[in-house]
Design an enzyme around this catalytic site. Structure first.
Site, PDB file in Angstrom:
ATOM      1  N   THR A   3       7.828  23.100  11.854  1.00 33.77           N
ATOM      2  CA  THR A   3       6.873  22.596  10.884  1.00 33.77           C
ATOM      3  C   THR A   3       7.372  21.239  10.419  1.00 33.77           C
ATOM      4  O   THR A   3       7.875  21.091   9.322  1.00 33.77           O
ATOM      5  CB  THR A   3       6.718  23.555   9.689  1.00 33.77           C
ATOM      6  OG1 THR A   3       7.966  23.669   9.017  1.00 33.77           O
ATOM      7  CG2 THR A   3       6.264  24.918  10.147  1.00 33.77           C
ATOM      8  N   GLY A   4       7.286  20.201  11.318  1.00 32.28           N
ATOM      9  CA  GLY A   4       7.775  18.850  11.042  1.00 32.28           C
ATOM     10  C   GLY A   4       7.628  18.494   9.590  1.00 32.28           C
ATOM     11  O   GLY A   4       8.595  18.199   8.926  1.00 32.28           O
ATOM     12  N   THR A   5       6.456  18.528   9.057  1.00 27.65           N
ATOM     13  CA  THR A   5       6.187  18.889   7.672  1.00 27.65           C
ATOM     14  C   THR A   5       6.351  17.862   6.587  1.00 27.65           C
ATOM     15  O   THR A   5       7.282  17.068   6.576  1.00 27.65           O
ATOM     16  CB  THR A   5       7.043  20.107   7.275  1.00 27.65           C
ATOM     17  OG1 THR A   5       6.741  21.183   8.102  1.00 27.65           O
ATOM     18  CG2 THR A   5       6.828  20.516   5.855  1.00 27.65           C
ATOM     19  N   THR A   6       5.444  17.988   5.608  1.00 27.46           N
ATOM     20  CA  THR A   6       5.645  17.418   4.273  1.00 27.46           C
ATOM     21  C   THR A   6       5.401  18.533   3.269  1.00 27.46           C
ATOM     22  O   THR A   6       4.325  19.126   3.244  1.00 27.46           O
ATOM     23  CB  THR A   6       4.673  16.263   3.999  1.00 27.46           C
ATOM     24  OG1 THR A   6       4.847  15.246   4.984  1.00 27.46           O
ATOM     25  CG2 THR A   6       4.920  15.675   2.618  1.00 27.46           C
ATOM     26  N   SER A  61       9.876  15.944   7.287  1.00 26.62           N
ATOM     27  CA  SER A  61       9.857  14.641   7.946  1.00 26.62           C
ATOM     28  C   SER A  61       9.033  13.615   7.183  1.00 26.62           C
ATOM     29  O   SER A  61       9.255  12.410   7.306  1.00 26.62           O
ATOM     30  CB  SER A  61       9.308  14.795   9.372  1.00 26.62           C
ATOM     31  OG  SER A  61       8.040  15.437   9.351  1.00 26.62           O
TER      32      SER A  61
END
Length: 243
Positions: A47-50, A177
């Site tokens: 979940t590369g994610t913010t 990320s």
């Protein structure tokens, strides 16, 4: 008494042991050759994610994007919920490996349920953060970077955690990320007197800004609101209604 020497067939000199694995390796301070934690990373769902968490006058608001990727290059899922309830007054949002996140959430939820069964009350958020930190530090290695948020008798709490087991409390935080882009918005727009409605707008702006620049974030937003009355999570594919 027989004293073996280098010419004896019983001698165990270094030359004869060159191809034999050393049972005492790796020694303290050394690492196995290669980074095994990265093995197959291009085929692991992440979940590369913010993800963001904010304390408000009314409780805690947590937000996350909806994208999961393979190796940060291929979008593997466009509707991932990255915020999960741990107990009715606390939730955990995750960035990192999806498998590690699911396993970590199950472990932390089980510990919280066990505490409630034994004590007849929910674990305080500070104690829950300590439990999460201990699981990360002392258990199997989880490639996750979570945010823990919750409300108890002392008010709203937000904790940033990392795979090494650190736990840091703050009034607002971001991980993943897209963190640099989200934090820039939070620095400008956060204030301690935010209402839940105001915090929703700030969090949406932070996640939207990250989604526009970070290729591993996007596809919508989940908003989780935690108050003394409980926890709710709502997903939105578009940001317009929140801004």
């Amino acid at each position: 008494m027989f004293n073996p020497n280098n010419g004896s067939e019983f001698a165990r000199n270094r030359a004869r042991l060159d191809d034999t694995p050393n049972p005492y390796e790796p020694e303290v301070g050394s690492l196995p050759e290669g980074d095994r934690s990265q093995a197959g990373s291009d085929t692991v769902n992440k979940t590369g994610t913010t993800i963001v968490g904010l304390t408000t006058q009314d409780g805690v608001l947590m937000a996350s994007d909806m994208r999961a990727s393979l190796g940060g290059r291929v979008i593997s899922n466009k509707n991932v919920q990255k915020v999960e309830e741990i107990q009715p007054n606390a939730a955990l949002s995750i960035s990192g490996s999806v498998g590690g996140a699911q396993s970590f959430i199950r472990s932390l939820r089980a510990e919280a349920n066990l505490y409630e069964a034994r004590r007849g009350e929910y674990m305080s958020i500070d104690a829950l953060s300590t439990m999460a930190s201990n699981l990360l530090r002392g258990g199997p290695f989880f490639r996750v970077v979570p945010i823990l948020g919750g409300v108890d008798d002392d008010g709203g709490h937000v904790f940033s955690l990392d795979p090494a087991g650190s736990s840091m409390s703050d009034t607002y935080t971001a991980q993943g990320s897209g963190m640099p882009y989200a934090l820039g918005v939070l620095e400008q727009e956060y204030s301690e007197d935010l209402t839940m409605a105001d915090a929703e707008q700030v969090a949406a702006h932070a996640v939207k800004s990250a989604s526009e620049r970070d290729t591993a974030s996007g596809n919508g937003i989940h908003i989780t609101k935690i108050t003394h009355d409980g926890l709710t999570t709502v997903g939105h594919k578009e940001f317009d209604a929140l801004l």
